[in-house]
Write an enzyme that holds these catalytic residues in place. Structure first.
Site, PDB file in Angstrom:
ATOM      1  CD  GLU A  93      -2.965  -1.225   2.215  1.00 55.12           C
ATOM      2  OE1 GLU A  93      -4.061  -1.712   1.995  1.00 55.12           O
ATOM      3  OE2 GLU A  93      -2.617  -0.829   3.344  1.00 55.12           O
ATOM      4  CB  CYS A 117       5.792  -2.111  16.656  1.00 50.28           C
ATOM      5  SG  CYS A 117       7.501  -1.761  16.181  1.00 50.28           S
ATOM      6  CB  CYS A 120       2.573  -1.322  13.931  1.00 50.76           C
ATOM      7  SG  CYS A 120       2.818  -1.165  12.155  1.00 50.76           S
ATOM      8  N   GLY A 160       6.814  -1.472   6.353  1.00 54.20           N
ATOM      9  CA  GLY A 160       8.205  -1.917   6.418  1.00 54.20           C
ATOM     10  C   GLY A 160       9.122  -1.000   7.185  1.00 54.20           C
ATOM     11  CD  GLU A 161      13.104   0.366  10.420  1.00 55.31           C
ATOM     12  OE1 GLU A 161      12.097   0.873  10.947  1.00 55.31           O
ATOM     13  OE2 GLU A 161      14.128   1.025  10.167  1.00 55.31           O
ATOM     14  CB  SER A 215       9.205   5.123  15.464  1.00 56.14           C
ATOM     15  OG  SER A 215       8.793   5.512  14.176  1.00 56.14           O
ATOM     16  CG  HIS A 217       6.389   4.828  19.357  1.00 57.31           C
ATOM     17  ND1 HIS A 217       5.636   5.824  18.796  1.00 57.31           N
ATOM     18  CD2 HIS A 217       6.792   4.050  18.319  1.00 57.31           C
ATOM     19  CE1 HIS A 217       5.570   5.649  17.491  1.00 57.31           C
ATOM     20  NE2 HIS A 217       6.268   4.588  17.165  1.00 57.31           N
ATOM     21  CB  CYS A 338       0.863   6.345  11.183  1.00 53.81           C
ATOM     22  SG  CYS A 338       1.749   7.718  10.505  1.00 53.81           S
TER      23      CYS A 338
HETATM   24  N1  SAH Z   1       9.043   1.103  10.281  1.00 52.03           N
HETATM   25  C1  SAH Z   1       9.198   2.505  10.318  1.00 52.03           C
HETATM   26  C2  SAH Z   1       8.374   3.246   9.294  1.00 52.03           C
HETATM   27  C3  SAH Z   1       6.977   2.759   9.053  1.00 52.03           C
HETATM   28  S1  SAH Z   1       5.841   2.974  10.376  1.00 52.03           S
HETATM   29  C4  SAH Z   1       8.954   3.028  11.706  1.00 52.03           C
HETATM   30  O1  SAH Z   1       8.487   2.277  12.539  1.00 52.03           O
HETATM   31  O2  SAH Z   1       9.289   4.183  11.948  1.00 52.03           O
HETATM   32  C5  SAH Z   1       5.487   4.717  10.224  1.00 52.03           C
HETATM   33  C6  SAH Z   1       5.081   5.360  11.534  1.00 52.03           C
HETATM   34  O3  SAH Z   1       3.774   4.908  11.942  1.00 52.03           O
HETATM   35  C7  SAH Z   1       6.011   5.043  12.691  1.00 52.03           C
HETATM   36  O4  SAH Z   1       6.302   6.211  13.420  1.00 52.03           O
HETATM   37  C8  SAH Z   1       5.158   4.090  13.511  1.00 52.03           C
HETATM   38  O5  SAH Z   1       5.566   4.026  14.815  1.00 52.03           O
HETATM   39  C9  SAH Z   1       3.791   4.677  13.331  1.00 52.03           C
HETATM   40  N2  SAH Z   1       2.687   3.798  13.703  1.00 52.03           N
HETATM   41  C10 SAH Z   1       2.652   2.446  13.645  1.00 52.03           C
HETATM   42  N3  SAH Z   1       1.446   1.993  14.061  1.00 52.03           N
HETATM   43  C11 SAH Z   1       0.706   3.076  14.373  1.00 52.03           C
HETATM   44  C12 SAH Z   1      -0.633   3.265  14.816  1.00 52.03           C
HETATM   45  N4  SAH Z   1      -1.457   2.235  15.019  1.00 52.03           N
HETATM   46  N5  SAH Z   1      -1.073   4.530  15.036  1.00 52.03           N
HETATM   47  C13 SAH Z   1      -0.253   5.585  14.798  1.00 52.03           C
HETATM   48  N6  SAH Z   1       1.023   5.475  14.365  1.00 52.03           N
HETATM   49  C14 SAH Z   1       1.492   4.227  14.149  1.00 52.03           C
HETATM   50 FE1  SF4 Z   2       7.188  -1.360  13.870  1.00 50.58          FE
HETATM   51 FE2  SF4 Z   2       7.429   0.360  11.796  1.00 50.58          FE
HETATM   52 FE3  SF4 Z   2       7.498  -2.302  11.406  1.00 50.58          FE
HETATM   53 FE4  SF4 Z   2       5.196  -1.143  12.098  1.00 50.58          FE
HETATM   54  S1  SF4 Z   2       6.326  -0.805  10.202  1.00 50.58           S
HETATM   55  S2  SF4 Z   2       6.045  -3.086  12.926  1.00 50.58           S
HETATM   56  S3  SF4 Z   2       5.933   0.475  13.470  1.00 50.58           S
HETATM   57  S4  SF4 Z   2       8.981  -1.102  12.588  1.00 50.58           S
END
Ligand code: SAH
Ligand code: SF4
Length: 347
Positions: A93, A117, A120, A160-161, A215, A217, A338
């Site tokens: 997506e 995480c 997520c 993805g990361e 990120s 948190h 997000c």
């Molecule tokens: N993997 C990377 C980039 C993708 S996630 C990362 O974790 O930074 C993009 C952003 O969305 C990150 O800041 C992540 O922590 C946040 N995110 C993930 N799940 C979320 C949720 N349910 N509500 C709001 N932000 C979220």
């Molecule tokens: Fe964590 Fe970012 Fe991967 Fe979601 S996309 S599981 S927030 S590292």
């Protein structure tokens, strides 16, 4: 010699050396790059200034398979979510966030994510595979073609990361940044990482002025371990050291992303720890609303913080001299905000 199987797996440099290995003159790579990432055509047949023999060889040894738009959803706030099908059937997506003055694309760097995480949706199905550089750039090209305008900003905040797919993500950013290709300024290209320390240190050494978002948190170790269990081997002290190094090497200000969850990371103890972590660090704290998904386990056991907490926390940080913004969430009605992207789980 490289063993190509898909043209989109190459960086700019990789593509140059492939064509040189094939005995082509140096300018051919520029022609090919132009067709792939500026003209953005979908087939070798359209590359009219490449010799037919080269087009046939490319077709055979490095096929060009454009992503297919399988679905598109428009949010009430104007953002759009695209579901793309890739050459191997993988689904990802991509989110477009248009405004009058600029178009931002939130692109994916992997199909799914291995980090898992706790809050997520992307991490739920694990990692399917990492994306090739061209597959990341293609997401911008799809949006640009669909909306008929250029992309001004791109953020690696989709599925993805990016730092778990470091080389490919950097190669993609370089194609996006290249003035003869997409020509997006480095400061308008942002990588969001969950905080992989070694890669932050490596990113600090890159010559371009790409923007970094981390990120965070929580600045309380036990809370962060609960929210981001895969990172418990990378303690907060090391993360902070890597950010100090980043600031020292680049002079740039990374943002620290904090998705606020009720009674989890918005308590007074959490705010004090966040203050202690961010004070004295060149950074900008972004407070982000938690997005619930629409799956049966929506919210994954977490609830958004009440809006008043955002204002309180922001005021506390700012009074202490820490730059802080409250971010609006876009596209949550189309599961495009997000943490809600989950292309891999569709099929
Ligand atoms: N993997 C990377 C980039 C993708 S996630 C990362 O974790 O930074 C993009 C952003 O969305 C990150 O800041 C992540 O922590 C946040 N995110 C993930 N799940 C979320 C949720 N349910 N509500 C709001 N932000 C979220
Ligand atoms: Fe964590 Fe970012 Fe991967 Fe979601 S996309 S599981 S927030 S590292």
């Amino acid at each position: 010699m490289a063993d190509p199987s898909r043209i989109k797996q190459f960086s700019v440099e990789g593509l140059r050396s492939l064509l040189l290995d094939w005995g082509e003159p140096a300018f051919r790579a520029n022609q090919l790059l132009h067709w792939l990432y500026a003209a953005a055509v979908d087939s070798y047949q359209e590359m009219s200034d490449l010799p037919l023999s080269l087009r046939l060889r490319l077709e055979k040894e490095a096929p060009l398979i454009a992503p297919q738009v399988l679905d598109k959803k428009l949010s009430a706030d104007g953002s759009l979510k695209y579901l793309l099908g890739l050459w191997d059937g993988s689904l990802i997506e991509t989110v477009a966030i248009p405004s009058r003055s600029r178009l931002t694309v939130c692109f994916s760097t992997q199909v799914g994510c291995a980090l898992g995480c706790a809050f997520c949706t992307t991490g739920l199905g694990g990692l399917v595979r990492s994306l090739d550089p061209g597959e990341m750039v293609d997401q911008l090209l799809v949006v640009s073609k669909d909306l008929g305008r250029r992309v001004d900003n791109a953020v690696a905040m989709g599925e993805g990361e990016p730092f778990a797919n470091y080389e490919a993500s950097l190669s993609a950013l370089r194609i996006m940044n290249n003035p003869t290709l997409l020509g997006i300024g480095a400061r308008h290209l942002t990588v969001s990482t969950c905080g992989l320390v070694r890669q932050i240190e490596r990113f600090a050494q890159e010559p371009e002025q790409f923007t970094l978002a981390v990120s965070l948190h929580s600045a309380v170790q036990s809370t962060r371990d609960l929210l981001m269990p895969s990172l418990c081997n990378q303690p907060l002290g090391r993360l902070r050291d890597s950010l100090l190094l980043y600031a020292e090497k680049t002079g740039r200000r990374p943002s620290l992303e904090v998705t606020l969850m009720d009674s989890v990371n918005d308590t007074p103890e959490e705010v004090s720890a966040l203050l202690a972590f961010s004070r004295g660090l060149l950074c900008h704290v972004n407070l982000i609303p938690f997005n619930k998904g629409h799956l049966p386990d929506a919210g994954l056991g977490f609830r958004p913080s009440p809006p008043a907490r955002f204002n309180e926390i922001s005021a506390i940080l700012q009074r202490a001299g820490v730059a802080c913004s409250i971010r609006r969430s876009r596209g949550s009605d189309i599961q495009g905000a997000c943490g809600q992207l989950k292309g891999a789980l569709h099929g």
